[in-house]
Motif scaffolding. Structure first.
Motif, PDB file in Angstrom:
ATOM      1  N   UNK A 323       0.826  -1.205   0.000  1.00 41.72           N
ATOM      2  CA  UNK A 323       0.000   0.000   0.000  1.00 41.72           C
ATOM      3  C   UNK A 323       0.863   1.260   0.000  1.00 41.72           C
ATOM      4  N   UNK A 324       1.969   1.231   0.736  1.00 41.20           N
ATOM      5  CA  UNK A 324       2.881   2.370   0.786  1.00 41.20           C
ATOM      6  C   UNK A 324       3.483   2.625  -0.587  1.00 41.20           C
ATOM      7  N   UNK A 325       3.882   1.569  -1.265  1.00 37.26           N
ATOM      8  CA  UNK A 325       4.488   1.736  -2.591  1.00 37.26           C
ATOM      9  C   UNK A 325       3.497   2.326  -3.589  1.00 37.26           C
ATOM     10  N   UNK A 326       2.224   1.939  -3.487  1.00 37.98           N
ATOM     11  CA  UNK A 326       1.204   2.509  -4.372  1.00 37.98           C
ATOM     12  C   UNK A 326       0.998   3.992  -4.079  1.00 37.98           C
ATOM     13  N   UNK A 327       1.144   4.357  -2.802  1.00 34.63           N
ATOM     14  CA  UNK A 327       0.993   5.769  -2.434  1.00 34.63           C
ATOM     15  C   UNK A 327       2.202   6.588  -2.879  1.00 34.63           C
ATOM     16  N   UNK A 328       3.381   5.992  -2.870  1.00 33.97           N
ATOM     17  CA  UNK A 328       4.592   6.716  -3.217  1.00 33.97           C
ATOM     18  C   UNK A 328       4.581   7.182  -4.659  1.00 33.97           C
ATOM     19  N   UNK A 329       4.178   6.283  -5.567  1.00 32.72           N
ATOM     20  CA  UNK A 329       4.188   6.643  -6.987  1.00 32.72           C
ATOM     21  C   UNK A 329       3.203   5.764  -7.738  1.00 32.72           C
ATOM     22  N   UNK A 330       2.452   6.368  -8.638  1.00 28.09           N
ATOM     23  CA  UNK A 330       1.437   5.652  -9.421  1.00 28.09           C
ATOM     24  C   UNK A 330       2.072   5.095 -10.688  1.00 28.09           C
ATOM     25  N   UNK A 331       3.085   4.298 -10.538  1.00 28.27           N
ATOM     26  CA  UNK A 331       3.768   3.709 -11.682  1.00 28.27           C
ATOM     27  C   UNK A 331       4.461   2.443 -11.213  1.00 28.27           C
ATOM     28  N   UNK A 332       4.463   1.430 -12.078  1.00 28.34           N
ATOM     29  CA  UNK A 332       5.060   0.143 -11.723  1.00 28.34           C
ATOM     30  C   UNK A 332       5.841  -0.419 -12.919  1.00 28.34           C
ATOM     31  N   UNK A 333       7.182  -0.225 -12.955  1.00 22.77           N
ATOM     32  CA  UNK A 333       7.999   0.414 -11.928  1.00 22.77           C
ATOM     33  C   UNK A 333       7.914   1.940 -12.000  1.00 22.77           C
ATOM     34  N   UNK A 334       8.356   2.557 -10.910  1.00 24.48           N
ATOM     35  CA  UNK A 334       8.422   4.009 -10.864  1.00 24.48           C
ATOM     36  C   UNK A 334       9.722   4.442 -10.223  1.00 24.48           C
ATOM     37  N   UNK A 335      10.131   5.668 -10.486  1.00 22.91           N
ATOM     38  CA  UNK A 335      11.393   6.183  -9.960  1.00 22.91           C
ATOM     39  C   UNK A 335      11.137   7.384  -9.061  1.00 22.91           C
ATOM     40  N   UNK A 336      11.804   7.398  -7.905  1.00 20.52           N
ATOM     41  CA  UNK A 336      11.760   8.544  -6.996  1.00 20.52           C
ATOM     42  C   UNK A 336      13.180   8.933  -6.634  1.00 20.52           C
ATOM     43  N   UNK A 337      13.495  10.205  -6.776  1.00 25.09           N
ATOM     44  CA  UNK A 337      14.823  10.706  -6.437  1.00 25.09           C
ATOM     45  C   UNK A 337      14.737  11.475  -5.118  1.00 25.09           C
TER      46      UNK A 337
END
Length: 362
Positions: A323-337
């Motif tokens: 659930x946390x990962x879905x909240x972090x970014x709406x992409x699978x995979x997704x990138x956060x810097x």
């Protein structure tokens, strides 16, 4: 009655348009909410609802676009017989959902206004009851509501609203929400959001001789019996309460906040875009030495170990709640810097940056 009709028509139309647009800004968020409802209904009513889970995203888009179209049609008083029947059916459905969520405490956030305005179940139900009353009044008076525009002009406006709504939904699905209402949006300091913004203040409900009394401080009189504790400044609670990163060697949550980190978020393997890992590997290979890549996933270790060899993702990987990962970014995979815990950039797998584009965000 005419003034009441116009007031109810305007309020209902604006609310439906606003609700639809907010959710179209993040259709994947609405998809997640529908999946929650289908899971609950498949357990409580019939297993049939379980088969709707794969259809959650297109259903989310249809429902949200319908909200916008009906709101626009109501404001224009366009085809009122069809519009009022559709509004009545839709609000009846929403009212049932919110009542069921509130009374049985099944889904704690209906997602009525997406993440822009979170409502608890009873607030959502109250809002829908008010809308239901207004729509019933308008339904009874529907024959008195005359078109605000000529038919052809109204068709153009409604058609334009449909096209723009669909375009917004497709953009948000294939890239990222244009407006990020989640606590993980660009510019936010995640460690700060994991702490209370001010000291939490409580009142204590105590009972003595069958009477309840409320105290700002816990009473020293031992003849009082404790009953309840009320938080009086809930706005000070942490905005992020469930972010945690770990592997079999321990907790690495704070590690993600140290220095420059590129988080590669893999929510699941069923719906991950396999082809994008080639570009991700190219990006990782060109990163400057001070940017450390970390894979974070909720996939079980055995399955992910096989998968990462298949896509040649030779990076350390860690685990987090799905659930946390879905909240972090709406992409699978997704990138956060991240830079010292501050979100500097987010990318959908359709817009994987070059190393230079990524480091330009720092």
């Amino acid at each position: 009655m005419s003034l009441i009709n116009q007031l109810f028509r305007f309020a209902t139309g604006v609310l439906f348009i606003f609700s639809g647009l907010v959710k179209l800004n993040d259709p994947v968020g609405t998809q997640i909410k529908l999946e929650e409802y289908f899971e609950v209904f498949s357990t409580d009513f019939a297993s049939f609802f379980h088969y709707l889970i794969p259809l959650a995203l297109p259903l989310a888009v249809v429902l949200c676009v319908a909200e916008v179209i009906l709101g626009v049609a109501l404001l224009l008083q366009y085809r009122m017989r069809l519009t009022m029947w559709a509004l009545l059916l839709l609000i009846s459905f929403f009212t049932f959902l919110t009542f069921y969520s509130a009374y049985f405490n099944k889904v704690t956030d209906c997602g009525c206004f997406g993440d822009a305005i979170p409502l608890d179940p009873w607030e959502s139900f109250t809002k829908d009851v008010v809308l239901l009353i207004m729509i019933v009044v308008l339904f009874v008076q529907r024959n008195r509501l005359r078109p605000a525009l000529p038919s052809r002009a109204a068709q153009v406006v409604v058609g334009g609203a449909t096209v723009l709504s669909l375009a917004l939904a497709l953009y948000a699905i294939n890239y990222l929400p244009p407006i990020d209402f989640r606590p993980y949006k660009i510019g936010n300091n995640l460690p700060q959001l994991m702490e209370s913004s001010a000291p939490l203040q409580y009142q204590y409900v105590m009972v003595k001789n069958g009477k309840e009394e409320v105290f700002d401080q816990y009473p020293t009189d031992t003849t009082y019996k404790y009953k309840d504790m009320i938080l009086i400044n809930p706005e000070a609670l942490p905005k992020i309460t469930d972010y945690q990163v770990w592997n079999d060697q321990g907790d690495f949550t704070q590690e993600t906040f140290q220095g420059k980190k590129l988080l590669i978020v893999v929510q699941n393997l069923e719906h991950t875009d396999v082809e994008s890992y080639t570009k991700i590997n190219q990006l990782v290979g060109g990163l400057p030495a001070d940017v450390k890549p970390m894979v974070i996933t909720s996939v079980n270790p055995e399955a992910f170990e096989i998968f990462r060899h298949e896509v040649q993702l030779a990076l350390p990987y860690y685990f987090a709640d799905a659930t946390v990962l879905k909240a972090m970014i709406r992409s699978n995979p997704g990138l956060m810097l991240l830079e010292d815990g501050v979100v500097r950039g987010k990318w959908h797998y359709h817009t994987i940056p070059s190393p230079d584009e990524l480091t330009a965000q720092l």
